[in-house]
Write a protein that holds these residues in place. Structure first.
Motif, PDB file in Angstrom:
ATOM      1  N   GLY A   1       3.454   9.500 -10.744  1.00 37.57           N
ATOM      2  CA  GLY A   1       2.083   9.362 -11.513  1.00 37.57           C
ATOM      3  C   GLY A   1       1.600   7.982 -11.238  1.00 37.57           C
ATOM      4  N   SER A   2       0.368   8.142 -11.955  1.00 33.77           N
ATOM      5  CA  SER A   2      -0.490   7.010 -11.978  1.00 33.77           C
ATOM      6  C   SER A   2      -0.027   5.588 -12.897  1.00 33.77           C
ATOM      7  N   THR A   3       1.216   5.163 -12.193  1.00 31.47           N
ATOM      8  CA  THR A   3       1.820   3.925 -13.277  1.00 31.47           C
ATOM      9  C   THR A   3       1.183   3.057 -12.923  1.00 31.47           C
ATOM     10  N   GLU A   4       1.501   1.739 -13.963  1.00 28.87           N
ATOM     11  CA  GLU A   4       1.018   0.557 -13.866  1.00 28.87           C
ATOM     12  C   GLU A   4       1.563  -0.002 -12.490  1.00 28.87           C
ATOM     13  N   THR A   5       2.975   0.181 -12.015  1.00 32.50           N
ATOM     14  CA  THR A   5       3.455  -0.494 -11.096  1.00 32.50           C
ATOM     15  C   THR A   5       2.900   0.111  -9.779  1.00 32.50           C
ATOM     16  N   ALA A   6       2.490   1.421  -9.700  1.00 29.39           N
ATOM     17  CA  ALA A   6       1.693   1.672  -8.508  1.00 29.39           C
ATOM     18  C   ALA A   6       0.393   0.803  -8.394  1.00 29.39           C
ATOM     19  N   ARG A   7      -0.326   0.861  -9.403  1.00 26.04           N
ATOM     20  CA  ARG A   7      -1.701   0.092  -9.495  1.00 26.04           C
ATOM     21  C   ARG A   7      -1.414  -1.287  -8.868  1.00 26.04           C
ATOM     22  N   VAL A   8      -0.460  -1.949  -9.451  1.00 20.83           N
ATOM     23  CA  VAL A   8      -0.296  -3.414  -9.118  1.00 20.83           C
ATOM     24  C   VAL A   8       0.185  -3.551  -7.669  1.00 20.83           C
ATOM     25  N   ALA A   9       1.026  -2.668  -7.084  1.00 22.50           N
ATOM     26  CA  ALA A   9       1.235  -2.590  -5.667  1.00 22.50           C
ATOM     27  C   ALA A   9      -0.314  -2.528  -5.016  1.00 22.50           C
ATOM     28  N   LEU A  10      -1.132  -1.492  -5.173  1.00 21.18           N
ATOM     29  CA  LEU A  10      -2.393  -1.187  -4.475  1.00 21.18           C
ATOM     30  C   LEU A  10      -3.223  -2.394  -4.710  1.00 21.18           C
ATOM     31  N   ASP A  11      -3.230  -2.964  -5.612  1.00 22.66           N
ATOM     32  CA  ASP A  11      -4.120  -4.378  -5.919  1.00 22.66           C
ATOM     33  C   ASP A  11      -3.657  -5.344  -5.119  1.00 22.66           C
TER      34      ASP A  11
ATOM     35  N   ALA B   1       0.769  -1.178  -0.061  1.00 22.57           N
ATOM     36  CA  ALA B   1      -0.125   0.030   0.145  1.00 22.57           C
ATOM     37  C   ALA B   1       0.777   1.044   0.125  1.00 22.57           C
ATOM     38  N   ALA B   2       2.013   1.235   0.972  1.00 17.82           N
ATOM     39  CA  ALA B   2       2.778   2.538   1.029  1.00 17.82           C
ATOM     40  C   ALA B   2       3.342   2.595  -0.334  1.00 17.82           C
ATOM     41  N   LEU B   3       3.805   1.352  -0.963  1.00 18.45           N
ATOM     42  CA  LEU B   3       4.573   1.669  -2.234  1.00 18.45           C
ATOM     43  C   LEU B   3       3.737   2.288  -3.253  1.00 18.45           C
ATOM     44  N   GLY B   4       2.456   1.695  -3.270  1.00 24.05           N
ATOM     45  CA  GLY B   4       1.796   2.192  -4.415  1.00 24.05           C
ATOM     46  C   GLY B   4       1.589   3.494  -4.299  1.00 24.05           C
ATOM     47  N   LEU B   5       1.005   4.103  -3.069  1.00 30.62           N
ATOM     48  CA  LEU B   5       0.618   5.716  -2.875  1.00 30.62           C
ATOM     49  C   LEU B   5       2.127   6.310  -3.256  1.00 30.62           C
ATOM     50  N   SER B   6       3.154   6.140  -2.604  1.00 32.92           N
ATOM     51  CA  SER B   6       4.389   6.882  -2.637  1.00 32.92           C
ATOM     52  C   SER B   6       4.678   7.063  -4.054  1.00 32.92           C
ATOM     53  N   LEU B   7       4.678   5.850  -5.067  1.00 38.61           N
ATOM     54  CA  LEU B   7       4.877   5.815  -6.348  1.00 38.61           C
ATOM     55  C   LEU B   7       3.977   6.703  -7.181  1.00 38.61           C
TER      56      LEU B   7
ATOM     57  N   LEU C   1     -11.069  -1.485   3.989  1.00 36.50           N
ATOM     58  CA  LEU C   1     -11.636  -0.081   3.829  1.00 36.50           C
ATOM     59  C   LEU C   1     -10.363   0.719   3.665  1.00 36.50           C
ATOM     60  N   GLN C   2      -9.431   0.795   4.529  1.00 36.41           N
ATOM     61  CA  GLN C   2      -8.385   1.534   4.386  1.00 36.41           C
ATOM     62  C   GLN C   2      -7.517   1.418   2.929  1.00 36.41           C
ATOM     63  N   LEU C   3      -7.603   0.301   2.361  1.00 38.94           N
ATOM     64  CA  LEU C   3      -6.903  -0.043   0.955  1.00 38.94           C
ATOM     65  C   LEU C   3      -7.804   0.099  -0.215  1.00 38.94           C
ATOM     66  N   LEU C   4      -9.328   0.393   0.182  1.00 38.02           N
ATOM     67  CA  LEU C   4     -10.154   0.642  -0.828  1.00 38.02           C
ATOM     68  C   LEU C   4     -10.116   2.246  -1.280  1.00 38.02           C
ATOM     69  N   ALA C   5      -9.882   2.980  -0.195  1.00 32.60           N
ATOM     70  CA  ALA C   5      -9.769   4.444  -0.205  1.00 32.60           C
ATOM     71  C   ALA C   5      -8.505   4.889  -1.016  1.00 32.60           C
ATOM     72  N   PRO C   6      -7.289   4.276  -1.054  1.00 27.15           N
ATOM     73  CA  PRO C   6      -6.304   4.581  -1.941  1.00 27.15           C
ATOM     74  C   PRO C   6      -6.245   4.347  -3.332  1.00 27.15           C
ATOM     75  N   LEU C   7      -7.041   3.124  -3.645  1.00 24.44           N
ATOM     76  CA  LEU C   7      -7.432   2.722  -4.721  1.00 24.44           C
ATOM     77  C   LEU C   7      -8.415   3.784  -5.573  1.00 24.44           C
ATOM     78  N   HIS C   8      -9.517   3.845  -4.626  1.00 21.89           N
ATOM     79  CA  HIS C   8     -10.379   5.018  -5.092  1.00 21.89           C
ATOM     80  C   HIS C   8      -9.723   6.476  -5.670  1.00 21.89           C
ATOM     81  N   ILE C   9      -8.637   6.872  -4.805  1.00 17.07           N
ATOM     82  CA  ILE C   9      -7.858   8.051  -5.153  1.00 17.07           C
ATOM     83  C   ILE C   9      -7.131   7.688  -6.333  1.00 17.07           C
ATOM     84  N   PHE C  10      -6.386   6.497  -6.485  1.00 14.56           N
ATOM     85  CA  PHE C  10      -5.755   6.061  -7.609  1.00 14.56           C
ATOM     86  C   PHE C  10      -6.589   6.494  -8.849  1.00 14.56           C
ATOM     87  N   HIS C  11      -7.713   5.767  -9.072  1.00 13.34           N
ATOM     88  CA  HIS C  11      -8.574   5.697 -10.328  1.00 13.34           C
ATOM     89  C   HIS C  11      -9.096   7.304 -10.377  1.00 13.34           C
TER      90      HIS C  11
END
Length: 951
Positions: free
Chosen positions: A586-596, A575-581, A612-622
């Motif tokens: 930017g909204s890179t594929e690597t960030a999405r893979v980490a969050l997923d 989660a931390a890796l995805g958000l920091s990336l 819940l705390q991980l669905l929120a970052p994915l909401h922001i990403f998209h």
């Protein structure tokens, strides 16, 4: 500045009225002889400028030839009258061989204050300087000369051997000059860093600047560019390349920043002036030295004072003077070495101390032939001092060397104690080491913090690395800071409003970094490192230290093993890796893979709170990606999970996430219900919103509600809510939260036609983005500048800015504002006679909205397409009317009264131009009548004007 002869000037407690030849101290006259007063007036007339002795004598005695002794006499009398050198006061500096300089800050009545008014941006933060010594020996002239030199040249490096007193002098200079900088000063100790690559990151952390790119230096320069600021860079020698490059770039780009560096060698960069700090002078070797003569040398004074402070009674007699002189000579006048030796007198006496010193140092010199002479001496002193410690003190000193920079007593007791040395013995050893000057102390608030001097730590660390139990020591160090992070993690977001409390916490993160370096090093323990990185990641995010977050999360993910893979640690790290990336690159594929991956682990574990705390970052990403339909999907999942949890904080977070998505997708009634529900939860909401995100979802809910209110036809309430949310975000002193609030608040002001507020907020927004490396937001800010230019009639500049902004945002995959910018772009193209091009843009924007889901903009897209059709060389009014009718219909279905009013105004104007005023009035009047606030906004004024023309 140059003081005119009729001016009144102020310095310290003194007032000098030159025309009346009157000097007062706190209102009371100060008696000075005529020549002494003339000397003061001459010096004050050219502050911070060295005046040669001959020049000064010519001004004081214009018609008389006098000896230089007369000038020295009057300078001495003037210093005595001013109290120069007492209680830290500094007024007149002597520069040997050159002359004298008045160095105190001056002000005059024209400034309206007793000190110069600030003309630059003030330093927002806490002045961070170590306390100056109550009494500093042998450095008065050096401090005065450095103060004058730094004031004149802006960039000075104090160069000299280790332990000579560079830091002490630098701190004294900083305190002397602090008033002239209105308290804007920062002391940065690079001695705690082992990696030159994090030199700028360390400075940014101390300034409270969030680091959100691989190169934080542009953010530092943006922050310092317009500030009148004193920056002290201490202990640069072991990171000299990085420190030199950083200092040079700041010096060249920030013309009001003064830099004082300390290093064992010059930085050798542009703008630097080097001041070689010589060792303290000591008595020469020769017969007949008396106690009185020995006491005139600073090295002797320091030795005796430190010996007395350690409990020794040394009444210097003539027969002892030679012994003290020999000790000081043996130590080459190096202050640190003298202090260490003086600390032994209480235990061994003067003669035995000298004998031990001679024996130990002589042996060590034989083994250090390739080292610089002063390093030989300091190394020998440390070796000798270490040999005089008890076995317990040696063991504890070696263990304390594991700490990078300052540490607390609790940390020392936890890390340095084990089965062999319990906490009671560690505490006793620390007390003894402090008394022997082997451990330095510094109070921070009500707590005392400790650190080993840099040379002492390097010496002891080399010894500790050879200990058989070093791995156990490093393990305890890493484990302590993992537990510290876990226990204090929830408190970090609250420090956003408490800079004084945040500074020591940020300094403690140096120990976290040091522990991570060991864990992932060749002889470390990667398993402990994974757990430490997982505990550190939320804190790095909360403090916007995204480079740290990305670096260590990535290292930890690569080090996962069977025990930690697919567990809670990997969930946090991904989660931390995805958000920091996402924020850095930017909204890179690597960030999405980490969050997923993080969410998948949470689902497998069946922990609803984590989900819940991980669905929120994915909401922001998209949302940032522009995939609003997928973002809505994650928002609805958040709501379902939160309802199962039945926790107020969880429900608040879910209401916020869903409300934002409903706002964007055009369900305004639903959005308002969710957003208002989110805001009702108050402080419990804030606790949920900062676990991973590093910014506050409550803040985003507030600004989304402001936009919703405008769309629903409540412009006054929308403006009030927007201003309130921005103010709350500003008080948090957190760059991401403030940037989000400003981003959406600007759109509210543009919609209401308050272009002045929109411009002010845009400038603020761009400033935050520059300072904190929020790269996509720089492009967003340029887009807002384009919108403002078009609204003010400069379509050419507006279109240029919007096209450049959109290109950058597309490359970064940041599409949250693309539709709004395309709407303005079409208006600008139409104004330039490029309507055909504009229609192509609007058609593509409509296609993307239908595909991606930001349907709240669809009524406005249809209306603007109608404007473009009517601006063609051969207007197609039928097609334009169709678009406007569609816009009206969709606005009503969305309950978007703001869009409905705009479409009604344009359609009414079209019908009026076709000779159908009655139909136009019948259409517009009821829409206009439903508004009961915001009569001063642009759209309502336009509707009122049109209705007036319709009769």
């Amino acid at each position: 500045m140059t003081v005119q002869t009729t001016d009144a000037v102020f310095f310290g407690p003194f007032s000098l009225i030159v025309s009346e030849r009157l000097l007062t101290r706190d209102g009371a006259p100060v008696e000075l002889g005529a020549r002494t007063l003339d000397t003061l007036i001459a010096l004050v007339s050219r502050p911070n400028e060295v005046i040669g002795k001959r020049d000064l004598m010519a001004r004081v005695w214009p018609d008389v030839t006098v000896e230089e002794g007369s000038l020295r006499f009057h300078i001495a009398g003037l210093r005595k009258a001013l109290g120069d050198g007492k209680d830290g006061a500094r007024y007149i500096a002597t520069l040997p061989g050159r002359g004298y300089c008045f160095v105190a800050p001056l002000s005059s009545p024209a400034n309206g204050a007793r000190r110069p008014a600030a003309t630059s941006v003030p330093f927002r933060g806490v002045t961070f300087l170590p306390a100056r010594l109550e009494r500093m020996i042998g450095r008065t002239d050096a401090v005065a000369a450095l103060s004058a030199q730094l004031a004149a040249s802006r960039f000075v490096t104090i160069a000299g051997s280790g332990g000579v007193g560079k830091t002490t002098v630098a701190v004294a200079v900083a305190h002397d000059l602090l008033e002239g900088f209105d308290g804007a000063a920062l002391f940065v100790d690079f001695g705690m860093l082992s990696d030159p690559g994090i030199v700028p990151v360390a400075l940014a952390s101390m300034l409270g600047i969030s680091v959100q790119s691989d190169d934080p230096i542009p953010s530092l320069i943006a922050y310092l560019r317009d500030r009148h600021f004193l920056l002290i860079l201490d202990n640069c020698e072991h990171v000299i390349e990085a420190a030199a490059g950083l200092a040079e770039r700041i010096f060249l780009a920030a013309p009001q920043v003064h830099i004082l560096a300390t290093s064992r060698e010059p930085l050798r960069v542009e703008g630097e002036h080097v001041h070689r700090l010589a060792p303290l002078t000591f008595p020469p070797d020769g017969p007949g030295l008396t106690a009185a003569a020995a006491l005139t040398f600073p090295a002797t004074q320091l030795f005796l004072e430190r010996a007395a402070a350690s409990g020794a009674r040394v009444d210097l007699r003539d027969e002892d003077a030679a012994i003290v002189a020999r000790i000081c000579r043996k130590l080459d006048g190096v202050a640190l070495a003298i202090e260490l030796a003086a600390g032994r007198v209480q235990a061994y006496g003067l003669e035995q101390t000298a004998a031990l010193l001679d024996e130990r140092l002589t042996l060590l010199w034989l083994g250090q032939r390739t080292a610089p002479p002063r390093q030989k001496t300091l190394q020998a002193t440390l070796d000798w001092s270490y040999g005089l410690l008890s076995e317990l003190e040696r063991a504890v000193l070696r263990r304390l060397s594991i700490f990078a920079g300052h540490f607390t007593l609790a940390a020392a007791l936890a890390v340095a104690s084990d089965a062999a040395i319990d906490q009671g013995r560690v505490l006793a050893a620390i007390d003894s080491l402090v008394a022997k000057s082997m451990v330095a102390t510094r109070p921070v608030g009500a707590m005392m913090r400790y650190r080993l001097l840099d040379t002492t730590r390097a010496y002891a660390r080399e010894l500790s690395a050879a200990d058989a139990d070093f791995a156990d020591l490093a393990t305890r160090h890493a484990t302590y800071y993992r537990r510290w992070l876990e226990q204090s993690g929830a408190e970090w977001p609250s420090l956003l409003n408490a800079a004084a409390e945040r500074a020591p916490r940020l300094a403690d993160l140096n120990n976290v970094r040091a522990a991570l370096e060991w864990c992932f090093g060749s002889n470390g323990n990667a398993g402990i490192g994974v757990r430490l990185a997982a505990a550190a990641a939320p804190v790095f995010l909360a403090m916007s230290l995204l480079t740290d977050c990305q670096r260590w999360s990535e290292r930890a993910v690569l080090a996962l093993d069977d025990e930690t893979r697919a567990g809670r640690e990997e969930m946090h790290l991904q989660a931390a890796l995805g958000l920091s990336l996402m924020f850095i690159r930017g909204s890179t594929e690597t960030a999405r893979v980490a969050l997923d991956r993080s969410l998948a682990i949470a689902e497998d574990r069946g922990d609803a709170v984590d989900q819940l705390q991980l669905l929120a970052p994915l909401h922001i990403f998209h949302l940032r990606l522009g995939d609003f339909k997928t973002a809505l999907h994650y928002a609805r999942r958040s709501s379902a999970v939160a309802e199962a949890i039945e926790d107020p904080a969880a429900l608040a977070l879910a209401h916020s996430v869903l409300g934002i998505s409903l706002h964007i997708t055009g369900d305004l009634d639903g959005a308002r219900r969710e957003l208002e529900a989110a805001l009702r939860h108050g402080s419990s909401f804030r606790r949920a919103g900062t676990v991973y995100l590093g910014f506050d979802h409550r803040n985003w809910a507030g600004i989304a509600l402001a936009r919703t209110l405008w769309l629903q036809g409540h412009p006054a309430q929308a403006v009030e809510r927007a201003r309130q949310t921005v103010a709350e975000a500003a008080r948090m002193d957190h760059p991401v939260a403030l940037s989000i609030a400003l981003n959406w608040a600007i759109s509210v002001f543009l919609w209401t036609g308050d272009l002045r507020s929109a411009e002010d907020y845009t400038d603020w927004f761009i400033s935050r983005a520059e300072t904190h490396s929020l790269t996509p937001y720089l492009a967003v800010g340029r887009g807002y500048k384009g919108q403002l230019a078009i609204r003010r009639g400069d379509a050419e500049a507006g279109v240029e800015n919007l096209l450049a902004s959109l290109e950058t945002l597309h490359a970064a995959r940041y599409e949250l504002v693309s539709t709004a910018f395309n709407i303005s772009l079409v208006r600008g193209l139409a104004a330039l006679g490029r309507s055909t091009e504009g229609i192509a843009v609007i058609d593509e924007a409509i296609r993307l909205v239908e595909a991606n889901g930001d349907a709240s903009y669809m009524p406005e897209l249809l209306r603007v397409k109608a404007i473009a059709l009517l601006s063609l060389p051969q207007p197609t009014s039928g097609d334009a009317e169709t678009c406007l009718r569609q816009s009206l219909d969709l606005s009503r279905r969305q309950a978007a009264r703001a869009w409905e009013l705009r479409a009604a105004v344009d359609l009414a104007a079209l019908w009026a131009g076709q000779g159908r005023p009655d139909a136009a009035r019948a259409l517009l009047q009821p829409v206009f009548a439903r508004f009961d606030e915001g009569s001063d906004t642009a759209d309502l004024k336009a509707a009122e004007r049109l209705l007036a023309t319709l009769g």
